[in-house]
Design a protein around this motif. Structure first.
Motif, short mmCIF file in Angstrom:
data_model
loop_
_atom_site.label_atom_id
_atom_site.label_comp_id
_atom_site.label_asym_id
_atom_site.label_seq_id
_atom_site.Cartn_x
_atom_site.Cartn_y
_atom_site.Cartn_z
N TYR A 58 0.87 -1.17 0.00
CA TYR A 58 0.00 0.00 0.00
C TYR A 58 0.91 1.22 0.00
N VAL A 59 0.80 2.02 -1.05
CA VAL A 59 1.68 3.18 -1.19
C VAL A 59 0.89 4.45 -1.37
N GLY A 60 1.54 5.56 -1.13
CA GLY A 60 0.95 6.88 -1.28
C GLY A 60 1.88 7.88 -0.63
N VAL A 61 1.33 8.99 -0.24
CA VAL A 61 2.11 10.05 0.41
C VAL A 61 1.90 9.94 1.92
N VAL A 62 3.00 9.86 2.68
CA VAL A 62 2.89 9.82 4.14
C VAL A 62 2.67 11.24 4.62
N LYS A 63 1.58 11.43 5.37
CA LYS A 63 1.20 12.75 5.84
C LYS A 63 0.87 12.71 7.33
N LYS A 64 0.94 13.88 7.94
CA LYS A 64 0.47 14.01 9.31
C LYS A 64 -1.04 13.92 9.28
N ARG A 65 -1.62 13.25 10.23
CA ARG A 65 -3.06 13.01 10.26
C ARG A 65 -3.83 14.33 10.30
N PRO A 66 -4.71 14.56 9.33
CA PRO A 66 -5.50 15.79 9.32
C PRO A 66 -6.77 15.65 10.15
N LEU A 67 -7.39 16.74 10.45
CA LEU A 67 -8.65 16.70 11.19
C LEU A 67 -9.75 16.00 10.40
N LEU A 68 -9.70 16.08 9.07
CA LEU A 68 -10.76 15.52 8.25
C LEU A 68 -10.37 14.20 7.60
N GLU A 126 -4.52 -10.18 3.97
CA GLU A 126 -4.28 -9.50 5.23
C GLU A 126 -3.19 -8.48 4.98
N ILE A 127 -3.18 -7.45 5.80
CA ILE A 127 -2.16 -6.41 5.65
C ILE A 127 -1.25 -6.47 6.86
N GLU A 128 0.03 -6.30 6.61
CA GLU A 128 1.03 -6.36 7.67
C GLU A 128 1.97 -5.18 7.54
N SER A 129 2.48 -4.71 8.66
CA SER A 129 3.53 -3.69 8.60
C SER A 129 4.86 -4.42 8.75
N VAL A 130 5.77 -4.13 7.84
CA VAL A 130 7.10 -4.74 7.87
C VAL A 130 8.14 -3.63 7.74
N TYR A 131 9.21 -3.78 8.45
CA TYR A 131 10.28 -2.79 8.34
C TYR A 131 11.26 -3.25 7.29
N PHE A 132 11.36 -2.46 6.23
CA PHE A 132 12.33 -2.70 5.17
C PHE A 132 13.09 -1.39 5.03
N PRO A 133 14.31 -1.34 5.56
CA PRO A 133 15.04 -0.07 5.67
C PRO A 133 14.98 0.75 4.38
N PRO A 134 14.75 2.03 4.51
CA PRO A 134 14.72 2.78 5.76
C PRO A 134 13.31 3.06 6.28
N PHE A 135 12.28 2.38 5.76
CA PHE A 135 10.90 2.70 6.13
C PHE A 135 10.10 1.47 6.57
N THR A 136 9.02 1.74 7.32
CA THR A 136 8.01 0.72 7.58
C THR A 136 7.12 0.68 6.35
N THR A 143 -0.68 -9.71 1.92
CA THR A 143 -0.35 -11.10 1.63
C THR A 143 -1.64 -11.91 1.59
N ALA A 144 -1.61 -13.02 0.89
CA ALA A 144 -2.78 -13.87 0.77
C ALA A 144 -3.00 -14.66 2.05
#
Length: 120
Positions: free
Chosen positions: A24-34, A77-87, A92-93
């Motif tokens: 899952y990719v996109g732009v990492v942003k600070k959580r907005p109010l909306l 299912e979605i998993e967070s994995v650390y692959f340097p330098p980012f999470t 995965t199925a």
């Protein structure tokens, strides 16, 4: 796939259990109010930043994974994995997925609480 569900993602070939499907990719942003109005926002867990302060915004920039729909009986299912330098958030199925089967994952209760529409 429909006006109600929007787009969808379907398996071209058989996908075996535990197989990597995509990130899952996109732009990492600070959580907005909306955040509840962004249908493509996914919480971005990290140990380097405050856990609930950031999200991945896949609305305008992303890949095919932003079109994977919700199901209470998901085949991914979605998993967070650390692959340097980012999470990274990866899909995965959960089980064997047949060709032409729609790819689905459970968005979770937090998603439905924060969105400004009724659960379908």
């Amino acid at each position: 796939i429909s006006e109600v569900f929007g787009y969808g993602v379907f398996a071209r070939d058989t996908i075996h259990p535990k197989t990597f499907v995509g990130e899952y990719v996109g732009v990492v942003k600070k959580r907005p109010l909306l955040m509840r109005e962004n249908l493509y926002a996914m919480r971005y867990p990290t140990t380097f930043l405050r856990k609930r302060d950031y999200y991945i915004d896949g609305e305008k920039m992303g890949n095919f994974t932003r079109f994977i729909n919700h199901s209470p009986n998901p085949n991914l299912e979605i998993e967070s994995v650390y692959f340097p330098p980012f999470t990274r958030m990866i899909f995965t199925a959960k089980r064997k997925i047949k060709p032409n089967e729609q790819l689905l994952f459970d968005y979770g209760a937090e998603y439905w609480k924060k969105k400004s529409f009724e659960r379908i």
